[in-house]
Design a protein around this motif. Structure first.
Motif, PDB file in Angstrom:
ATOM      1  N   CYS A 262       0.835  -1.204   0.000  1.00 26.59           N
ATOM      2  CA  CYS A 262       0.000   0.000   0.000  1.00 26.59           C
ATOM      3  C   CYS A 262       0.871   1.255   0.000  1.00 26.59           C
ATOM      4  O   CYS A 262       0.585   2.222  -0.712  1.00 26.59           O
ATOM      5  CB  CYS A 262      -0.932   0.006   1.207  1.00 26.59           C
ATOM      6  N   LEU A 263       1.938   1.237   0.789  1.00 30.67           N
ATOM      7  CA  LEU A 263       2.845   2.376   0.838  1.00 30.67           C
ATOM      8  C   LEU A 263       3.527   2.597  -0.511  1.00 30.67           C
ATOM      9  O   LEU A 263       3.815   3.737  -0.889  1.00 30.67           O
ATOM     10  CB  LEU A 263       3.903   2.161   1.923  1.00 30.67           C
ATOM     11  N   LEU A 264       3.771   1.513  -1.225  1.00 30.35           N
ATOM     12  CA  LEU A 264       4.414   1.602  -2.534  1.00 30.35           C
ATOM     13  C   LEU A 264       3.440   1.988  -3.648  1.00 30.35           C
ATOM     14  O   LEU A 264       3.853   2.246  -4.779  1.00 30.35           O
ATOM     15  CB  LEU A 264       5.064   0.264  -2.888  1.00 30.35           C
ATOM     16  N   GLY A 265       2.145   2.021  -3.328  1.00 36.75           N
ATOM     17  CA  GLY A 265       1.149   2.337  -4.344  1.00 36.75           C
ATOM     18  C   GLY A 265       0.741   1.155  -5.194  1.00 36.75           C
ATOM     19  O   GLY A 265       0.033   1.308  -6.188  1.00 36.75           O
ATOM     20  N   LEU A 266       1.174  -0.053  -4.798  1.00 34.43           N
ATOM     21  CA  LEU A 266       0.811  -1.251  -5.556  1.00 34.43           C
ATOM     22  C   LEU A 266      -0.596  -1.722  -5.217  1.00 34.43           C
ATOM     23  O   LEU A 266      -1.258  -2.347  -6.049  1.00 34.43           O
ATOM     24  CB  LEU A 266       1.818  -2.376  -5.262  1.00 34.43           C
TER      25      LEU A 266
ATOM     26  N   ARG B 117       3.097   8.599 -11.189  1.00 34.85           N
ATOM     27  CA  ARG B 117       4.280   8.061 -11.861  1.00 34.85           C
ATOM     28  C   ARG B 117       5.543   8.758 -11.355  1.00 34.85           C
ATOM     29  O   ARG B 117       6.562   8.112 -11.092  1.00 34.85           O
ATOM     30  CB  ARG B 117       4.133   8.220 -13.370  1.00 34.85           C
ATOM     31  N   ASP B 118       5.477  10.067 -11.199  1.00 38.33           N
ATOM     32  CA  ASP B 118       6.626  10.822 -10.692  1.00 38.33           C
ATOM     33  C   ASP B 118       6.962  10.403  -9.266  1.00 38.33           C
ATOM     34  O   ASP B 118       8.144  10.284  -8.901  1.00 38.33           O
ATOM     35  CB  ASP B 118       6.339  12.324 -10.729  1.00 38.33           C
ATOM     36  N   LEU B 119       5.923  10.178  -8.455  1.00 37.42           N
ATOM     37  CA  LEU B 119       6.149   9.758  -7.080  1.00 37.42           C
ATOM     38  C   LEU B 119       6.825   8.392  -7.025  1.00 37.42           C
ATOM     39  O   LEU B 119       7.759   8.178  -6.249  1.00 37.42           O
ATOM     40  CB  LEU B 119       4.819   9.713  -6.316  1.00 37.42           C
TER      41      LEU B 119
END
Length: 255
Positions: free
Chosen positions: A46-50, A74-76
């Motif tokens: 979740c922290l990784l955005g996956l 994407r930039d993050l």
């Protein structure tokens, strides 16, 4: 800084994360611990955005991930470095090619600029003469250092490590812990480490969160963990013989 506010994550009928709220500060090694099945891996993803939580918010330097555009997301992600459990190096690439891979993929730097950056990060992780070697030609500890070099080559603001000491002997594990902590403090990175290693908890646990059955059961520092009366925490950490000895030493010093 990463701020987590009341996140929930489910998979079908399985409610994995149940209202977790915490913060991870810059320049600190933040550790996530807990038994298998506690939700650590899902939380890290979740922290990784996956994974996207069904409820709650995750903010990176004050920016709510859910409010970002696709381009901003994407930039993050390019501002995140990741050290995988098995290092995840490309066997067919040399050490320097493994490290330069993110630069090749995501930047328009010249070859000389990329080479300078690769040389710098390999020197920073104490790998001076390994550029032309392949992963199969170096030790497990060296592979971890290559993985760390690759994770920081893009100068990330956030560094995530999934069981970085997995498969390493205790002496090498300590060296990797110290390297991660040094890099975190030197470059003021927000570092989050998912680990089972109690040595890591003792050595570099500037902040520790303990998950149990999807809940944040306890959080504190590697000093405070010796003082807690939380039974779930003590049952988990003092299953380690090393922790039992250190706990006893702490009690004796206090008396």
């Amino acid at each position: 800084m990463i701020e987590v506010d009341n996140i929930h994550k489910t998979f079908g009928d399985n409610h994995v994360l149940k209202g977790i709220s915490t913060t991870f500060d810059k320049g600190k090694t933040n550790l996530i611990i807990g038994q298998s099945g506690s939700g650590k891996t899902v939380f890290l993803k979740c922290l990784l955005g996956l994974f996207s939580p069904e409820k709650g918010h995750i903010r990176y330097s004050g920016k709510n991930y859910a409010d970002l555009t696709n381009a901003e997301k994407r930039d993050l992600r390019q501002d995140m470095g990741m050290v995988f459990q098995g290092s995840a190096l490309f066997d067919s690439m040399t050490v320097e090619k493994n490290v330069s891979f993110p630069l090749d993929m995501f930047t328009k730097q010249s070859k000389s600029e990329m080479q300078d950056r690769v040389d710098f990060v390999l020197k920073r992780v104490n790998l001076i003469d390994a550029h032309k070697k392949y992963p199969s030609e170096i030790s497990g500890g060296m592979q971890k250092r290559v993985a760390i070099a690759r994770a920081i080559v893009m100068k990330p603001s956030y560094l995530f490590c999934d069981e970085p000491n997995s498969g390493l002997d205790p002496k090498t594990a300590i060296l990797i812990d110290n390297l991660i902590q040094e890099i975190t403090e030197e470059y003021d990175i927000t570092t989050v480490i998912n680990t089972h290693d109690m040595n890591s908890v003792m050595e570099i646990g500037k902040k520790i969160i303990f998950l149990k059955n999807g809940y944040l059961e306890w959080e504190g520092t590697n000093k405070e963990i010796f003082k807690t009366d939380n039974k779930a925490v003590t049952d988990f950490v003092y299953s380690s013989e090393l922790f039992k000895k250190v706990r006893q030493m702490y009690i004796e010093e206090r008396n």
